[in-house]
Design a protein around this motif. Structure first.
Motif, PDB file in Angstrom:
ATOM      1  N   ALA A   1     -11.427  -0.422  -3.202  1.00 21.56           N
ATOM      2  CA  ALA A   1     -10.954  -1.275  -4.290  1.00 21.56           C
ATOM      3  C   ALA A   1      -9.611  -0.769  -4.814  1.00 21.56           C
ATOM      4  O   ALA A   1      -9.222   0.377  -4.583  1.00 21.56           O
ATOM      5  CB  ALA A   1     -11.978  -1.288  -5.414  1.00 21.56           C
ATOM      6  N   ARG A   2      -8.897  -1.634  -5.534  1.00 27.08           N
ATOM      7  CA  ARG A   2      -7.602  -1.241  -6.105  1.00 27.08           C
ATOM      8  C   ARG A   2      -7.755   0.029  -6.927  1.00 27.08           C
ATOM      9  O   ARG A   2      -6.910   0.925  -6.886  1.00 27.08           O
ATOM     10  CB  ARG A   2      -7.051  -2.373  -6.971  1.00 27.08           C
ATOM     11  N   VAL A   3      -8.835   0.103  -7.699  1.00 29.62           N
ATOM     12  CA  VAL A   3      -9.252   1.353  -8.341  1.00 29.62           C
ATOM     13  C   VAL A   3     -10.594   1.705  -7.698  1.00 29.62           C
ATOM     14  O   VAL A   3     -11.588   1.023  -7.946  1.00 29.62           O
ATOM     15  CB  VAL A   3      -9.416   1.196  -9.868  1.00 29.62           C
ATOM     16  N   PRO A   4     -10.642   2.722  -6.852  1.00 31.52           N
ATOM     17  CA  PRO A   4     -11.891   3.047  -6.137  1.00 31.52           C
ATOM     18  C   PRO A   4     -13.080   3.150  -7.088  1.00 31.52           C
ATOM     19  O   PRO A   4     -13.012   3.794  -8.138  1.00 31.52           O
ATOM     20  CB  PRO A   4     -11.565   4.383  -5.464  1.00 31.52           C
ATOM     21  N   LEU A   5     -14.172   2.491  -6.700  1.00 32.18           N
ATOM     22  CA  LEU A   5     -15.299   2.260  -7.586  1.00 32.18           C
ATOM     23  C   LEU A   5     -16.373   3.337  -7.486  1.00 32.18           C
ATOM     24  O   LEU A   5     -16.868   3.641  -6.398  1.00 32.18           O
ATOM     25  CB  LEU A   5     -15.923   0.892  -7.260  1.00 32.18           C
ATOM     26  N   THR A   6     -16.763   3.889  -8.634  1.00 31.42           N
ATOM     27  CA  THR A   6     -17.931   4.776  -8.705  1.00 31.42           C
ATOM     28  C   THR A   6     -19.193   3.947  -8.493  1.00 31.42           C
ATOM     29  O   THR A   6     -19.322   2.843  -9.036  1.00 31.42           O
ATOM     30  CB  THR A   6     -17.984   5.467 -10.080  1.00 31.42           C
ATOM     31  N   SER A   7     -20.126   4.480  -7.691  1.00 30.58           N
ATOM     32  CA  SER A   7     -21.329   3.713  -7.394  1.00 30.58           C
ATOM     33  C   SER A   7     -22.453   4.654  -6.967  1.00 30.58           C
ATOM     34  O   SER A   7     -22.215   5.806  -6.605  1.00 30.58           O
ATOM     35  CB  SER A   7     -21.050   2.706  -6.276  1.00 30.58           C
ATOM     36  N   VAL A   8     -23.686   4.139  -7.014  1.00 34.08           N
ATOM     37  CA  VAL A   8     -24.828   4.872  -6.468  1.00 34.08           C
ATOM     38  C   VAL A   8     -25.212   4.247  -5.132  1.00 34.08           C
ATOM     39  O   VAL A   8     -25.220   3.025  -4.991  1.00 34.08           O
ATOM     40  CB  VAL A   8     -26.043   4.873  -7.418  1.00 34.08           C
ATOM     41  N   ARG A   9     -25.507   5.112  -4.171  1.00 38.77           N
ATOM     42  CA  ARG A   9     -25.880   4.635  -2.832  1.00 38.77           C
ATOM     43  C   ARG A   9     -27.358   4.905  -2.583  1.00 38.77           C
ATOM     44  O   ARG A   9     -27.846   6.015  -2.798  1.00 38.77           O
ATOM     45  CB  ARG A   9     -25.046   5.331  -1.756  1.00 38.77           C
TER      46      ARG A   9
ATOM     47  N   GLU B   1     -27.754   8.591  -4.121  1.00 35.56           N
ATOM     48  CA  GLU B   1     -26.628   9.518  -4.246  1.00 35.56           C
ATOM     49  C   GLU B   1     -25.585   8.906  -5.173  1.00 35.56           C
ATOM     50  O   GLU B   1     -25.244   7.725  -5.021  1.00 35.56           O
ATOM     51  CB  GLU B   1     -25.981   9.786  -2.884  1.00 35.56           C
ATOM     52  N   LEU B   2     -25.086   9.676  -6.120  1.00 31.56           N
ATOM     53  CA  LEU B   2     -24.027   9.217  -7.016  1.00 31.56           C
ATOM     54  C   LEU B   2     -22.681   9.567  -6.401  1.00 31.56           C
ATOM     55  O   LEU B   2     -22.391  10.739  -6.168  1.00 31.56           O
ATOM     56  CB  LEU B   2     -24.178   9.878  -8.393  1.00 31.56           C
ATOM     57  N   HIS B   3     -21.861   8.553  -6.140  1.00 36.28           N
ATOM     58  CA  HIS B   3     -20.529   8.753  -5.579  1.00 36.28           C
ATOM     59  C   HIS B   3     -19.496   8.463  -6.668  1.00 36.28           C
ATOM     60  O   HIS B   3     -19.275   7.299  -7.032  1.00 36.28           O
ATOM     61  CB  HIS B   3     -20.311   7.840  -4.371  1.00 36.28           C
ATOM     62  N   VAL B   4     -18.912   9.513  -7.209  1.00 34.62           N
ATOM     63  CA  VAL B   4     -17.958   9.389  -8.313  1.00 34.62           C
ATOM     64  C   VAL B   4     -16.557   9.154  -7.757  1.00 34.62           C
ATOM     65  O   VAL B   4     -16.071   9.916  -6.916  1.00 34.62           O
ATOM     66  CB  VAL B   4     -17.975  10.649  -9.195  1.00 34.62           C
ATOM     67  N   ARG B   5     -15.901   8.092  -8.271  1.00 33.11           N
ATOM     68  CA  ARG B   5     -14.536   7.775  -7.847  1.00 33.11           C
ATOM     69  C   ARG B   5     -13.671   7.476  -9.074  1.00 33.11           C
ATOM     70  O   ARG B   5     -14.088   7.654 -10.209  1.00 33.11           O
ATOM     71  CB  ARG B   5     -14.558   6.597  -6.867  1.00 33.11           C
ATOM     72  N   GLU B   6     -12.474   7.015  -8.831  1.00 29.20           N
ATOM     73  CA  GLU B   6     -11.461   6.914  -9.878  1.00 29.20           C
ATOM     74  C   GLU B   6     -11.828   5.956 -11.005  1.00 29.20           C
ATOM     75  O   GLU B   6     -11.377   6.123 -12.149  1.00 29.20           O
ATOM     76  CB  GLU B   6     -10.135   6.460  -9.236  1.00 29.20           C
ATOM     77  N   SER B   7     -12.652   4.937 -10.749  1.00 29.57           N
ATOM     78  CA  SER B   7     -12.924   3.914 -11.765  1.00 29.57           C
ATOM     79  C   SER B   7     -13.668   4.448 -12.984  1.00 29.57           C
ATOM     80  O   SER B   7     -13.730   3.771 -14.009  1.00 29.57           O
ATOM     81  CB  SER B   7     -13.735   2.780 -11.139  1.00 29.57           C
ATOM     82  N   SER B   8     -14.247   5.655 -12.881  1.00 32.66           N
ATOM     83  CA  SER B   8     -14.985   6.207 -14.017  1.00 32.66           C
ATOM     84  C   SER B   8     -14.412   7.503 -14.522  1.00 32.66           C
ATOM     85  O   SER B   8     -15.117   8.323 -15.105  1.00 32.66           O
ATOM     86  CB  SER B   8     -16.454   6.414 -13.640  1.00 32.66           C
ATOM     87  N   ALA B   9     -13.103   7.733 -14.300  1.00 31.27           N
ATOM     88  CA  ALA B   9     -12.464   8.931 -14.826  1.00 31.27           C
ATOM     89  C   ALA B   9     -12.616   8.972 -16.346  1.00 31.27           C
ATOM     90  O   ALA B   9     -12.762   7.929 -16.991  1.00 31.27           O
ATOM     91  CB  ALA B   9     -10.998   8.951 -14.433  1.00 31.27           C
ATOM     92  N   PRO B  10     -12.612  10.155 -16.970  1.00 33.74           N
ATOM     93  CA  PRO B  10     -12.805  10.265 -18.411  1.00 33.74           C
ATOM     94  C   PRO B  10     -11.845   9.387 -19.206  1.00 33.74           C
ATOM     95  O   PRO B  10     -10.736   9.087 -18.753  1.00 33.74           O
ATOM     96  CB  PRO B  10     -12.556  11.758 -18.682  1.00 33.74           C
ATOM     97  N   ALA B  11     -12.265   8.979 -20.374  1.00 30.56           N
ATOM     98  CA  ALA B  11     -11.473   8.083 -21.232  1.00 30.56           C
ATOM     99  C   ALA B  11     -10.098   8.664 -21.454  1.00 30.56           C
ATOM    100  O   ALA B  11      -9.927   9.841 -21.712  1.00 30.56           O
ATOM    101  CB  ALA B  11     -12.196   7.881 -22.566  1.00 30.56           C
ATOM    102  N   GLY B  12      -9.097   7.792 -21.357  1.00 28.70           N
ATOM    103  CA  GLY B  12      -7.721   8.180 -21.669  1.00 28.70           C
ATOM    104  C   GLY B  12      -6.943   8.765 -20.522  1.00 28.70           C
ATOM    105  O   GLY B  12      -5.752   9.002 -20.655  1.00 28.70           O
ATOM    106  N   ARG B  13      -7.572   8.980 -19.352  1.00 27.69           N
ATOM    107  CA  ARG B  13      -6.791   9.482 -18.231  1.00 27.69           C
ATOM    108  C   ARG B  13      -7.306   8.894 -16.932  1.00 27.69           C
ATOM    109  O   ARG B  13      -8.406   8.360 -16.842  1.00 27.69           O
ATOM    110  CB  ARG B  13      -6.806  11.007 -18.170  1.00 27.69           C
ATOM    111  N   ARG B  14      -6.485   9.040 -15.910  1.00 25.46           N
ATOM    112  CA  ARG B  14      -6.801   8.457 -14.613  1.00 25.46           C
ATOM    113  C   ARG B  14      -6.657   9.518 -13.554  1.00 25.46           C
ATOM    114  O   ARG B  14      -5.727  10.303 -13.560  1.00 25.46           O
ATOM    115  CB  ARG B  14      -5.863   7.275 -14.345  1.00 25.46           C
TER     116      ARG B  14
END
Length: 333
Positions: free
Chosen positions: A280-288, A319-332
């Motif tokens: 995705a344009r902003v890689p999506l955090t998701s569970v697999r 499995e939780l796959h963490v990506r850029e779409s869920s970075a902490p508030a205020g930063r990327r």
């Protein structure tokens, strides 16, 4: 031409012809097998699948009922089922119900009328499975995948734990008002995943505003509409958790179209970890969920390989796959 003609040409019995052409000639010599096959080719004789099925009392097919064959979640399940049964000579009859209970009922009717050797019901129950609980199954073996209210062997995944893990992850990034883009309220998978959402929200002391739960669907259009609807109603949120990646991608698209930065202003996470999620344009955090393995397990329950004694796993995790779409508030990043 008949098997008797082939037997006469090859100089063997009709039983030998049947064993060779049905791949059951384990104790016959290679020369005998080749003689039978040559005779069959010369006479243009072929085994009739339907006639063979009648003699065996089976059709060599399994029915696979899915809510949406276009959803990659079910692609993986189907591949797992097919890979497990292909070596045994089984085929699959696919039925897509479009998450409609009446279509699901029709699909089961059709599969039973064709005399399939078993049915795999995927995706979680619709309308509490009321349309399926009272029907006759004519002794056809059935295995379910996902939450159902049917008295059959079941393959399950930890839907509750998966969504709870997403909420906890978003909270760790500083999010407190998490918009939940759920499926329809009559879908059992929606009910399961809502338990995970509410459990984590209560456990973490987050805002449990009923307006933060929007019942939509498992499509990009549904996710986009849910976010736009929430904004139009003035609902404030700093994260979105969708019960399906397609809906999550639609939500992400809506936020960007509205000029809301992801993840700086609003984080987004989804379920099922489809291939598109990481592109995705902003890689999506998701569970697999291990859907391929779930499909294989269902198939092994219905059609275990000859001599197979290995216990089939029926409950799977995530499995939780963490990506850029869920970075902490205020930063990327």
């Amino acid at each position: 031409m008949t098997a008797r003609d082939v037997a006469a040409r090859a100089g063997v019995s009709v039983t030998t012809v049947s064993r060779v052409l049905n791949d059951k000639a384990v104790d016959l010599t290679p020369a005998t097998c080749e003689r039978v096959r040559v005779a069959a080719r010369e006479l243009g004789y072929q085994v009739h699948p339907a006639a063979s099925a009648l003699r065996r009392g089976r059709t060599g097919t399994l029915g696979l009922v899915v809510p949406d064959i276009g959803d990659q979640y079910f692609h993986r399940i189907a591949r797992g089922v097919e890979d497990a049964i292909r070596p045994q000579g089984f085929g699959i009859v696919f039925c897509d119900t479009d998450r409609d209970a009446s279509l699901e009922d029709e699909a089961v009717d059709m599969l039973l009328s064709k005399g399939v050797d078993g049915i795999v019901l995927c995706g979680g129950g619709l309308d509490d499975d009321r349309h399926l609980r009272s029907r006759r199954w004519h002794n056809t073996p059935v295995v379910t995948i996902g939450p159902h209210r049917l008295d059959f062997p079941a393959i399950s995944a930890d839907d509750v734990g998966a969504v709870a893990a997403l909420v906890r992850h978003l909270h760790e990034g500083g999010r407190r008002r998490i918009l939940c883009v759920a499926g329809q309220p009559t879908w059992l998978v929606t009910k399961q995943r809502l338990v995970g959402y509410h459990t984590a929200v209560e456990e973490l002391g987050l805002d449990d505003d009923p307006k933060l739960v929007v019942h939509a669907g498992f499509t990009a259009e549904a996710g986009e509409h849910a976010v736009r609807q929430a904004r139009e109603r003035g609902i404030d949120f700093d994260a979105v958790v969708a019960f399906d990646d397609y809906a999550a991608l639609g939500a992400l698209h809506a936020l960007q179209a509205l000029g809301i930065a992801v993840p700086e202003d609003v984080a987004v996470a989804g379920c099922d970890d489809i291939d598109f999620a990481r592109f995705a344009r902003v890689p999506l955090t998701s569970v697999r969920f291990p859907t391929y393995e779930m499909g294989r397990a269902a198939a092994r329950l219905l059609a275990p390989p000859p001599g197979e004694r290995e216990e089939v796993v029926a409950a799977f995790g995530f499995e939780l796959h963490v990506r850029e779409s869920s970075a902490p508030a205020g930063r990327r990043g």
